[in-house]
Design a protein around this motif. Sequence first.
Motif, PDB file in Angstrom:
ATOM      1  N   LYS A  17     -10.381   2.224  -3.571  1.00 31.39           N
ATOM      2  CA  LYS A  17      -9.251   1.306  -3.449  1.00 31.39           C
ATOM      3  C   LYS A  17      -8.773   1.018  -4.866  1.00 31.39           C
ATOM      4  O   LYS A  17      -9.488   0.393  -5.652  1.00 31.39           O
ATOM      5  CB  LYS A  17      -9.665   0.012  -2.747  1.00 31.39           C
ATOM      6  N   ALA A  61     -13.875   2.333  -1.690  1.00 32.94           N
ATOM      7  CA  ALA A  61     -13.135   1.750  -0.576  1.00 32.94           C
ATOM      8  C   ALA A  61     -14.007   1.571   0.657  1.00 32.94           C
ATOM      9  O   ALA A  61     -14.910   2.373   0.924  1.00 32.94           O
ATOM     10  CB  ALA A  61     -11.928   2.624  -0.241  1.00 32.94           C
ATOM     11  N   GLU A  96     -11.317  -0.318   6.256  1.00 30.24           N
ATOM     12  CA  GLU A  96     -10.069  -0.726   5.617  1.00 30.24           C
ATOM     13  C   GLU A  96      -9.170   0.474   5.372  1.00 30.24           C
ATOM     14  O   GLU A  96      -7.955   0.418   5.578  1.00 30.24           O
ATOM     15  CB  GLU A  96     -10.401  -1.429   4.291  1.00 30.24           C
ATOM     16  N   VAL A  97      -9.774   1.585   4.935  1.00 27.23           N
ATOM     17  CA  VAL A  97      -9.016   2.814   4.698  1.00 27.23           C
ATOM     18  C   VAL A  97      -8.363   3.285   5.984  1.00 27.23           C
ATOM     19  O   VAL A  97      -7.165   3.609   6.019  1.00 27.23           O
ATOM     20  CB  VAL A  97      -9.936   3.925   4.138  1.00 27.23           C
ATOM     21  N   ILE A 113      -1.142  -0.683  -4.200  1.00 25.63           N
ATOM     22  CA  ILE A 113      -2.515  -0.277  -3.871  1.00 25.63           C
ATOM     23  C   ILE A 113      -2.455   1.129  -3.289  1.00 25.63           C
ATOM     24  O   ILE A 113      -1.554   1.447  -2.505  1.00 25.63           O
ATOM     25  CB  ILE A 113      -3.134  -1.238  -2.833  1.00 25.63           C
ATOM     26  N   HIS A 137      -5.338   1.039   6.976  1.00 25.02           N
ATOM     27  CA  HIS A 137      -4.138   1.188   6.146  1.00 25.02           C
ATOM     28  C   HIS A 137      -3.552   2.593   6.228  1.00 25.02           C
ATOM     29  O   HIS A 137      -2.325   2.760   6.215  1.00 25.02           O
ATOM     30  CB  HIS A 137      -4.446   0.816   4.699  1.00 25.02           C
ATOM     31  N   VAL A 166       0.849  -1.190   0.000  1.00 24.06           N
ATOM     32  CA  VAL A 166       0.000   0.000   0.000  1.00 24.06           C
ATOM     33  C   VAL A 166       0.889   1.246   0.000  1.00 24.06           C
ATOM     34  O   VAL A 166       1.887   1.323   0.724  1.00 24.06           O
ATOM     35  CB  VAL A 166      -0.938   0.012   1.229  1.00 24.06           C
ATOM     36  N   TYR A 211      -5.200   4.129  -1.561  1.00 28.65           N
ATOM     37  CA  TYR A 211      -6.554   4.539  -1.161  1.00 28.65           C
ATOM     38  C   TYR A 211      -6.664   6.030  -1.424  1.00 28.65           C
ATOM     39  O   TYR A 211      -6.227   6.854  -0.626  1.00 28.65           O
ATOM     40  CB  TYR A 211      -6.791   4.208   0.316  1.00 28.65           C
TER      41      TYR A 211
END
Length: 463
Positions: free
Chosen positions: A422, A447, A451-452, A313, A455, A293, A315
């Motif tokens: 995402k 997203a 999860e955002v 990845i 991370h 990420v 965000y």
Amino acid sequence: MAAQTYISISELHPNFSHPRVAGIVIGKTDVKSFPDRKNIGVDRFTFSFTVKDSPDFFINVSAWGNDGYINGLSNSFSTGDCVIIENPLVTNKDPEKGERYCPTTPSLYRLLVSEAHSQVCLCADMGTIDRLLPLIHLPVKDSRDFYSLADIVANGQTLDGTVINILAAVKSIGEPKQFTTSDRRQGQRLEVKLFDDSVSSFPLVCWDREAIQLVQTLIPRETVLFISDAKISFDSFRSGMTATVNSKTIITVNPDTREASLLFSYAKEVSESGALDQDEKPEDVPVDSITDVYTVNQLKQKAQENREAFFGITYSFVSRLDLDSSVSKVIKVRCSRCKFLVTEDAQSCSNASCPGRDQALLAATGFDLLVDFTDHTGTLQACCLRSPVAEKTLGCTTEEFTRLTDDERTVMKWKFLLERCKIYVKIVPSPKQRSGTRGVLLDCSLADPGEVKQHMSALLQRP
């Protein structure tokens, strides 16, 4: 007048005393060392190079001596330099080894250089240099005697272990990887991606420091190579063929031949059309295998430090998505053979270098969007969102999209615009971009907030 004091390679003979040869260096090996049989505990050092003084004649030169002399001599000139070789020993080719480990030459002889009897120096005579320089662009093999990349791929493992000639353009140049061998020697490896009008990407591997230094000076997408005597191998890890530069290989940069000129024109057009970027497919790696990420700024920094493509990845917010532009700017038609943009009513491809230009047009219609995404560290502009990823992201086909009203397209646009998404992205080198890099979206979806948070907290804690 100075040029008349040199003996041409075609006239060399062991009976000559104190010969003086002028030539341009067209190939050079790394320095190697061997135990001296006569002096236990002492190493002898050697390297070889190949010089050319006319379109048809070139000869191999071997230098032998102690560490200081050989490394000093090797560092004093490079491939492409014009040199004067004073008083080499003209000797017959090795009857046992022949030319298994060095370039095949038309000369009956080879030259030996030693510190006690010989001298090699850079040529300073401009008349001689002007005469020799054009020779660097003449292949050492028949310019028509080469395999296309498609021929290599088609022949597959039947070519495994063979040595062949290749004519191809440079697509990209990787970073050199350093390693230590089992006997604690330092080594290096660099991979070049080649392409021609039949295959969009083919690996060429360099192990020699001299070969690596040469290819690092090349300009991707603007350079054509004639590679004589490249070794072809089957790479079980890739499940495909690969070419390797070896001690027999001579690389001619931008050859002065008709075949190379045609390929150069094709490379230029296909690069400008964006077609080379079309093979950056999601299938390069499975999306679910991408786990790293990044913030936008971290993507940019890694791209500057790494000349090879990488995946990640992010965000980020979609800050540009022009779905409500005219349909012709959202959906485009490309030639299936060369990926060149064509009009819907075209009967044939307009790309002069397309391999199927004289045939009926085979075209593919798909989404062709440029997307910007932004986070708290910056914006990555003009990233490619193309079919089939675009269909999955937008949830509709191109046919369905063309039937949407302007209002429906605007609604679709605002489903993503300024929303945190995402985004799985591939970052690739791109000389056309001002930043030198370009993003290709491999997957994009709204997203999950939890999860955002997870991370982004981890990213903020990074040093």
